[in-house]
Scaffold this motif. Structure first.
Motif, PDB file in Angstrom:
ATOM      1  N   GLY A  56       0.829  -1.318  -0.125  1.00 16.07           N
ATOM      2  CA  GLY A  56      -0.011  -0.111  -0.130  1.00 16.07           C
ATOM      3  C   GLY A  56       0.795   1.332  -0.042  1.00 16.07           C
ATOM      4  O   GLY A  56       0.301   2.365   0.260  1.00 16.07           O
ATOM      5  N   ALA A  57       2.071   1.411  -0.337  1.00 16.77           N
ATOM      6  CA  ALA A  57       2.949   2.467  -0.534  1.00 16.77           C
ATOM      7  C   ALA A  57       2.601   3.216  -1.428  1.00 16.77           C
ATOM      8  O   ALA A  57       2.298   2.952  -2.488  1.00 16.77           O
ATOM      9  N   PRO A 173      -0.755   3.634 -11.422  1.00 12.26           N
ATOM     10  CA  PRO A 173       0.065   3.055 -10.596  1.00 12.26           C
ATOM     11  C   PRO A 173      -0.661   3.436  -8.999  1.00 12.26           C
ATOM     12  O   PRO A 173      -0.652   2.399  -8.311  1.00 12.26           O
ATOM     13  N   ARG A 174      -1.246   4.625  -8.925  1.00  7.00           N
ATOM     14  CA  ARG A 174      -1.562   5.031  -7.565  1.00  7.00           C
ATOM     15  C   ARG A 174      -2.933   4.161  -7.136  1.00  7.00           C
ATOM     16  O   ARG A 174      -3.125   3.758  -5.891  1.00  7.00           O
ATOM     17  N   GLU A 175      -3.337   3.471  -8.089  1.00  8.87           N
ATOM     18  CA  GLU A 175      -4.711   2.620  -7.849  1.00  8.87           C
ATOM     19  C   GLU A 175      -4.156   1.435  -7.307  1.00  8.87           C
ATOM     20  O   GLU A 175      -5.025   0.414  -6.797  1.00  8.87           O
ATOM     21  N   LEU A 176      -2.875   0.965  -7.130  1.00  4.13           N
ATOM     22  CA  LEU A 176      -2.317  -0.298  -6.557  1.00  4.13           C
ATOM     23  C   LEU A 176      -2.667   0.089  -4.946  1.00  4.13           C
ATOM     24  O   LEU A 176      -3.023  -1.150  -4.412  1.00  4.13           O
ATOM     25  N   ARG A 177      -2.515   1.141  -4.774  1.00  2.00           N
ATOM     26  CA  ARG A 177      -2.652   1.467  -3.263  1.00  2.00           C
ATOM     27  C   ARG A 177      -4.063   1.440  -2.721  1.00  2.00           C
ATOM     28  O   ARG A 177      -4.412   0.817  -1.807  1.00  2.00           O
ATOM     29  N   HIS A 178      -5.114   1.815  -3.634  1.00  2.00           N
ATOM     30  CA  HIS A 178      -6.432   1.809  -3.315  1.00  2.00           C
ATOM     31  C   HIS A 178      -7.016   0.329  -3.317  1.00  2.00           C
ATOM     32  O   HIS A 178      -7.712  -0.235  -2.632  1.00  2.00           O
ATOM     33  N   SER A 179      -6.129  -0.478  -4.293  1.00  4.91           N
ATOM     34  CA  SER A 179      -6.356  -2.006  -4.237  1.00  4.91           C
ATOM     35  C   SER A 179      -6.172  -2.635  -2.957  1.00  4.91           C
ATOM     36  O   SER A 179      -6.796  -3.417  -2.690  1.00  4.91           O
ATOM     37  N   PHE A 180      -4.930  -2.007  -2.441  1.00  3.35           N
ATOM     38  CA  PHE A 180      -4.407  -2.764  -1.292  1.00  3.35           C
ATOM     39  C   PHE A 180      -5.292  -2.405  -0.055  1.00  3.35           C
ATOM     40  O   PHE A 180      -5.869  -3.463   0.695  1.00  3.35           O
ATOM     41  N   ARG A 196      -3.662   2.717   9.466  1.00  2.00           N
ATOM     42  CA  ARG A 196      -2.101   2.726  10.170  1.00  2.00           C
ATOM     43  C   ARG A 196      -1.409   2.362   9.072  1.00  2.00           C
ATOM     44  O   ARG A 196      -0.352   2.957   8.960  1.00  2.00           O
ATOM     45  N   LEU A 197      -1.774   1.138   8.319  1.00  3.77           N
ATOM     46  CA  LEU A 197      -0.842   0.756   7.072  1.00  3.77           C
ATOM     47  C   LEU A 197      -0.596   1.469   6.023  1.00  3.77           C
ATOM     48  O   LEU A 197       0.453   1.668   5.696  1.00  3.77           O
ATOM     49  N   VAL A 198      -1.642   2.385   5.680  1.00  2.71           N
ATOM     50  CA  VAL A 198      -1.468   3.267   4.690  1.00  2.71           C
ATOM     51  C   VAL A 198      -0.993   4.466   5.043  1.00  2.71           C
ATOM     52  O   VAL A 198      -0.905   5.570   4.148  1.00  2.71           O
ATOM     53  N   GLY A 199      -0.897   4.958   6.355  1.00  2.00           N
ATOM     54  CA  GLY A 199      -0.403   6.235   7.096  1.00  2.00           C
ATOM     55  C   GLY A 199      -1.185   7.229   6.903  1.00  2.00           C
ATOM     56  O   GLY A 199      -0.751   8.397   6.650  1.00  2.00           O
TER      57      GLY A 199
END
Length: 231
Positions: A56-57, A173-180, A196-199
């Motif tokens: 999720g970075a 690429p940013r939607e990989l974070r949304h997918s996480f 917490r994991l995604v800050g």
């Protein structure tokens, strides 16, 4: 005006231009995520895509990630044991800091990320030689230079062009974070832990923007991702 210090708010007299509607973000389903990972296996972007999807970075954080901030061994003999992890402490923003204070976080790595990053480091060292050791970047160009956002978007779309059920023109690429976020939510991980994991500074942003489902080292994400993407 409320305190009767002025009689009129002059800002109210200004005509405000109508803003342009933003592009709504999306999240990959599990089947789409599997298709993306399979399609990207032979791509230079594979390690980047896997790390983004499974931790999720933010893309701006991965572009600034240094090998000095990656520990692929951990310290299993410590008390308590320290798992392999990545320190997300930098970004490509002005000044090199992360988006917010809470964005500085240390994340345990799923086993798939650990194995792949070992392979990526060996391949990078063979390919870049001295350029690799000088820059210290985990993700860099063939000459060891930092990646820019436009190149990452282009290479990402090229990497997933053969993913079944995924149109590369519709994904960034940013939607990989949304997918996480959505994959963890689907797996029953509490919203507070995902935040917490995604800050995020609170669960409000995670809920309103990132979660697409109706429903010390932070290890919850790595554990869940190891279960979701079993090897």
């Amino acid at each position: 005006m409320a305190r009767d210090k002025v009689k009129r708010n002059v800002v109210a007299l200004c005509s405000v231009p109508k803003g342009k509607g933003g592009r709504p973000s999306k999240a990959l389903t599990f089947a789409q995520a599997e298709a993306v990972l399979k399609a990207a296996e032979s791509s230079r972007m594979y390690a980047y895509i896997v790390l983004s999807l499974l931790t999720g970075a933010r893309t701006e954080e991965l572009r600034a990630l240094m090998w000095d901030h990656v520990d692929l061994d951990g310290a299993q003999d410590a008390s308590p044991p320290v798992p392999p992890h990545v320190a997300v402490w930098r970004s490509v923003r002005a000044g090199g800091d992360t988006k917010t204070r809470k964005s500085r976080r240390t994340l345990a790595l799923p086993k798939r990320c650990v194995d792949l990053l070992r392979q990526h480091r060996e391949a990078q060292q063979r390919e870049q030689g001295d350029a690799w050791s000088e820059s210290g970047l985990v993700f860099a160009s063939a000459t060891g230079k930092p990646l820019d956002a436009a190149n990452v978007r282009r290479d990402f779309r090229n990497a997933i062009k053969d993913a079944q059920g995924v149109d590369p023109k519709e994904w960034t690429p940013r939607e990989l974070r949304h997918s996480f976020v959505s994959l963890l939510s689907d797996s029953g991980i509490p919203l507070e832990e995902i935040s917490r994991l995604v800050g995020h500074s609170s669960t409000a942003v995670t809920e309103a923007v990132y979660r697409k489902q109706i429903r010390p080292v932070l290890q919850g994400g790595a554990t869940a991702m190891d279960h979701i993407f079993e090897q």
